[in-house]
Enzyme design. Structure first.
Site, PDB file in Angstrom:
ATOM      1  N   ALA A   9       0.865  -1.198   0.000  1.00  0.00           N
ATOM      2  CA  ALA A   9       0.000   0.000   0.000  1.00  0.00           C
ATOM      3  C   ALA A   9       0.896   1.241   0.000  1.00  0.00           C
ATOM      4  O   ALA A   9       0.772   2.131   0.850  1.00  0.00           O
ATOM      5  CB  ALA A   9      -0.960  -0.010   1.196  1.00  0.00           C
ATOM      6  N   LEU A  10       1.790   1.260  -0.963  1.00  0.00           N
ATOM      7  CA  LEU A  10       2.865   2.263  -0.949  1.00  0.00           C
ATOM      8  C   LEU A  10       2.326   3.672  -1.181  1.00  0.00           C
ATOM      9  O   LEU A  10       1.456   3.886  -2.016  1.00  0.00           O
ATOM     10  CB  LEU A  10       3.898   1.920  -2.035  1.00  0.00           C
ATOM     11  CG  LEU A  10       4.523   0.523  -1.925  1.00  0.00           C
ATOM     12  CD1 LEU A  10       5.525   0.306  -3.046  1.00  0.00           C
ATOM     13  CD2 LEU A  10       5.194   0.331  -0.564  1.00  0.00           C
ATOM     14  N   HIS A  11       2.871   4.614  -0.435  1.00  0.00           N
ATOM     15  CA  HIS A  11       2.511   6.022  -0.604  1.00  0.00           C
ATOM     16  C   HIS A  11       3.791   6.814  -0.846  1.00  0.00           C
ATOM     17  O   HIS A  11       4.897   6.251  -0.867  1.00  0.00           O
ATOM     18  CB  HIS A  11       1.717   6.534   0.589  1.00  0.00           C
ATOM     19  CG  HIS A  11       2.383   6.289   1.911  1.00  0.00           C
ATOM     20  ND1 HIS A  11       3.590   6.850   2.266  1.00  0.00           N
ATOM     21  CD2 HIS A  11       2.028   5.506   2.961  1.00  0.00           C
ATOM     22  CE1 HIS A  11       3.930   6.458   3.466  1.00  0.00           C
ATOM     23  NE2 HIS A  11       3.005   5.626   3.919  1.00  0.00           N
ATOM     24  N   HIS A  31       6.850   6.087   1.331  1.00  0.00           N
ATOM     25  CA  HIS A  31       7.638   4.901   0.944  1.00  0.00           C
ATOM     26  C   HIS A  31       8.486   5.218  -0.300  1.00  0.00           C
ATOM     27  O   HIS A  31       9.650   4.841  -0.383  1.00  0.00           O
ATOM     28  CB  HIS A  31       6.721   3.737   0.543  1.00  0.00           C
ATOM     29  CG  HIS A  31       5.899   3.170   1.645  1.00  0.00           C
ATOM     30  ND1 HIS A  31       4.539   3.278   1.679  1.00  0.00           N
ATOM     31  CD2 HIS A  31       6.250   2.457   2.752  1.00  0.00           C
ATOM     32  CE1 HIS A  31       4.067   2.655   2.750  1.00  0.00           C
ATOM     33  NE2 HIS A  31       5.076   2.153   3.429  1.00  0.00           N
ATOM     34  N   GLN A  51       2.602  -8.979  13.692  1.00  0.00           N
ATOM     35  CA  GLN A  51       2.699  -7.671  14.337  1.00  0.00           C
ATOM     36  C   GLN A  51       1.336  -7.012  14.536  1.00  0.00           C
ATOM     37  O   GLN A  51       1.253  -5.901  15.031  1.00  0.00           O
ATOM     38  CB  GLN A  51       3.649  -6.744  13.574  1.00  0.00           C
ATOM     39  CG  GLN A  51       3.152  -6.250  12.231  1.00  0.00           C
ATOM     40  CD  GLN A  51       4.242  -5.486  11.494  1.00  0.00           C
ATOM     41  OE1 GLN A  51       5.189  -6.081  10.968  1.00  0.00           O
ATOM     42  NE2 GLN A  51       4.154  -4.170  11.457  1.00  0.00           N
ATOM     43  N   GLY A  99      11.137   4.359   8.107  1.00  0.00           N
ATOM     44  CA  GLY A  99      10.611   5.720   8.276  1.00  0.00           C
ATOM     45  C   GLY A  99      10.580   6.130   9.740  1.00  0.00           C
ATOM     46  O   GLY A  99      10.372   5.304  10.634  1.00  0.00           O
ATOM     47  N   ASP A 129       7.405   5.788  12.353  1.00  0.00           N
ATOM     48  CA  ASP A 129       7.424   4.700  13.338  1.00  0.00           C
ATOM     49  C   ASP A 129       8.745   4.790  14.106  1.00  0.00           C
ATOM     50  O   ASP A 129       9.601   3.913  14.012  1.00  0.00           O
ATOM     51  CB  ASP A 129       7.294   3.353  12.611  1.00  0.00           C
ATOM     52  CG  ASP A 129       5.974   3.248  11.887  1.00  0.00           C
ATOM     53  OD1 ASP A 129       4.939   3.242  12.555  1.00  0.00           O
ATOM     54  OD2 ASP A 129       5.975   3.213  10.645  1.00  0.00           O
ATOM     55  N   GLN A 183       9.615   2.012  16.467  1.00  0.00           N
ATOM     56  CA  GLN A 183      10.029   0.838  15.682  1.00  0.00           C
ATOM     57  C   GLN A 183      11.489   0.979  15.227  1.00  0.00           C
ATOM     58  O   GLN A 183      12.273   0.027  15.276  1.00  0.00           O
ATOM     59  CB  GLN A 183       9.098   0.702  14.477  1.00  0.00           C
ATOM     60  CG  GLN A 183       9.586  -0.283  13.414  1.00  0.00           C
ATOM     61  CD  GLN A 183       8.570  -0.474  12.303  1.00  0.00           C
ATOM     62  OE1 GLN A 183       7.604  -1.178  12.491  1.00  0.00           O
ATOM     63  NE2 GLN A 183       8.796   0.104  11.137  1.00  0.00           N
ATOM     64  N   ARG A 235      -2.848   4.018   5.940  1.00  0.00           N
ATOM     65  CA  ARG A 235      -4.204   4.026   6.486  1.00  0.00           C
ATOM     66  C   ARG A 235      -4.987   5.287   6.100  1.00  0.00           C
ATOM     67  O   ARG A 235      -6.210   5.306   6.235  1.00  0.00           O
ATOM     68  CB  ARG A 235      -4.159   3.932   8.017  1.00  0.00           C
ATOM     69  CG  ARG A 235      -3.577   2.617   8.507  1.00  0.00           C
ATOM     70  CD  ARG A 235      -3.237   2.729   9.990  1.00  0.00           C
ATOM     71  NE  ARG A 235      -2.294   1.693  10.382  1.00  0.00           N
ATOM     72  CZ  ARG A 235      -2.621   0.574  11.014  1.00  0.00           C
ATOM     73  NH1 ARG A 235      -3.846   0.344  11.318  1.00  0.00           N
ATOM     74  NH2 ARG A 235      -1.706  -0.311  11.336  1.00  0.00           N
TER      75      ARG A 235
END
Ligand code: PAF
Length: 282
Positions: free
Chosen positions: A32-34, A37, A61, A149, A152, A155, A189
């Protein structure tokens, strides 16, 4: 552009393309690349001889089954966006069986508290799942550099800790948050938000920017309180947490200490869709 679905196929293609001097870059994604990304992929293509983009929605996850089921997937569109950047990109798009041949379970890691706050607190098991899949991807691709990125941010710190404790020889690069014109941080999202809520959700970033100004003058506790009050006036945006924490160990700030770097972290539900963001405060 080549799309490889198995571990053997991606390993042998990298081996074919690689000479001793080739630098291999990995951009792990869940598809779902934006634009966020794509900026990371462009950066990787500019710097590395071989670039692998992995597209894998990692079940371990997701603590919420319905979030996993509704996670956006559009491989055809993703491939077209990637081939516009470079037809030489290698896409690794395995299925769940390929990645979890021993069963759908996470390995267990110790992150010295990094995983206890914020996302770790509200999404139990999330970071063990992230670490499990990232360790697998790093072992499969064996990149010299891997890109993640800063949206996150927690993360990113956990992955840095993972490679240190597992002694994986890879450089982890954190990439800046890319935002919509309104200020809303790009996320796969966002497409699920209605037009009205997508605009309203830009309040998340604007409140963080205001927090940054206030943090220069007030205590962390009063900035947190102020943000909580601001969200009380936005009933469509359901604040899950606002935390001001030390940028290195993610411990919430009790008292500001000169020379330390702090960040504000936020998670908000809009129409049941979970959005996160963060900004550096000093
Ligand atoms: O940030 C993500 O998209 C995912 O958490 C990652 C790093 C690709 C692991 O599944």
């Amino acid at each position: 552009m080549q799309v490889l679905n198995t571990i053997n196929a991606i390993r042998s293609e990298i081996h074919e393309r690689k000479s001793a001097a080739t630098v291999v870059g990995l951009v792990p994604t869940m598809g779902a690349l934006h634009r966020g990304h794509l900026e990371i992929v462009r950066r990787a293509v500019a710097k590395n001889g071989v670039v692998v983009v992995s597209i894998f929605v990692n079940p371990t996850q997701f603590n919420d089954k319905s979030d996993l089921e509704s996670y956006p997937r559009d491989l055809i569109k993703d491939l077209s966006l990637l081939s516009d950047i470079s037809p030489d990109i290698l896409v690794f798009a395995p299925d769940v069986k390929e990645m979890y041949s021993d069963g759908l379970v996470s390995d267990q890691y110790e992150f010295n508290g990094l995983d206890q706050q914020m996302e770790g607190r509200y999404r139990p098991g999330h970071f063990q799942g992230v670490a499990t899949v990232v360790e697998k991807l790093l072992n499969i691709v064996r990149p010299d550099v891997a890109y993640f990125g800063k949206k996150d941010y927690q993360q990113l710190l956990i992955i840095k800790s993972l490679v240190k404790q597992c002694r994986i020889p890879v450089q982890i690069v954190g990439c800046s948050i890319v935002r919509e014109a309104s200020g809303l941080a790009l996320s796969s999202r966002n497409d699920r938000l209605t037009k009205r809520l997508r605009q309203e959700a830009s309040f998340i970033y604007h409140s963080l920017k205001a927090a940054k100004v206030q943090f220069g003058m007030k205590s962390a506790a009063s900035v947190v309180k102020w943000i909580e009050n601001q969200f009380a006036d936005h009933p469509d945006l359901d604040l899950e947490y606002i935390v001001i924490a030390d940028e290195l160990n993610l411990k919430p700030v009790v008292r500001k200490i000169k020379g330390k770097k702090y960040r504000a972290f936020i998670a908000v539900y809009a129409e049941g869709i979970r959005l996160i963001d963060n900004v550096a405060l000093n």
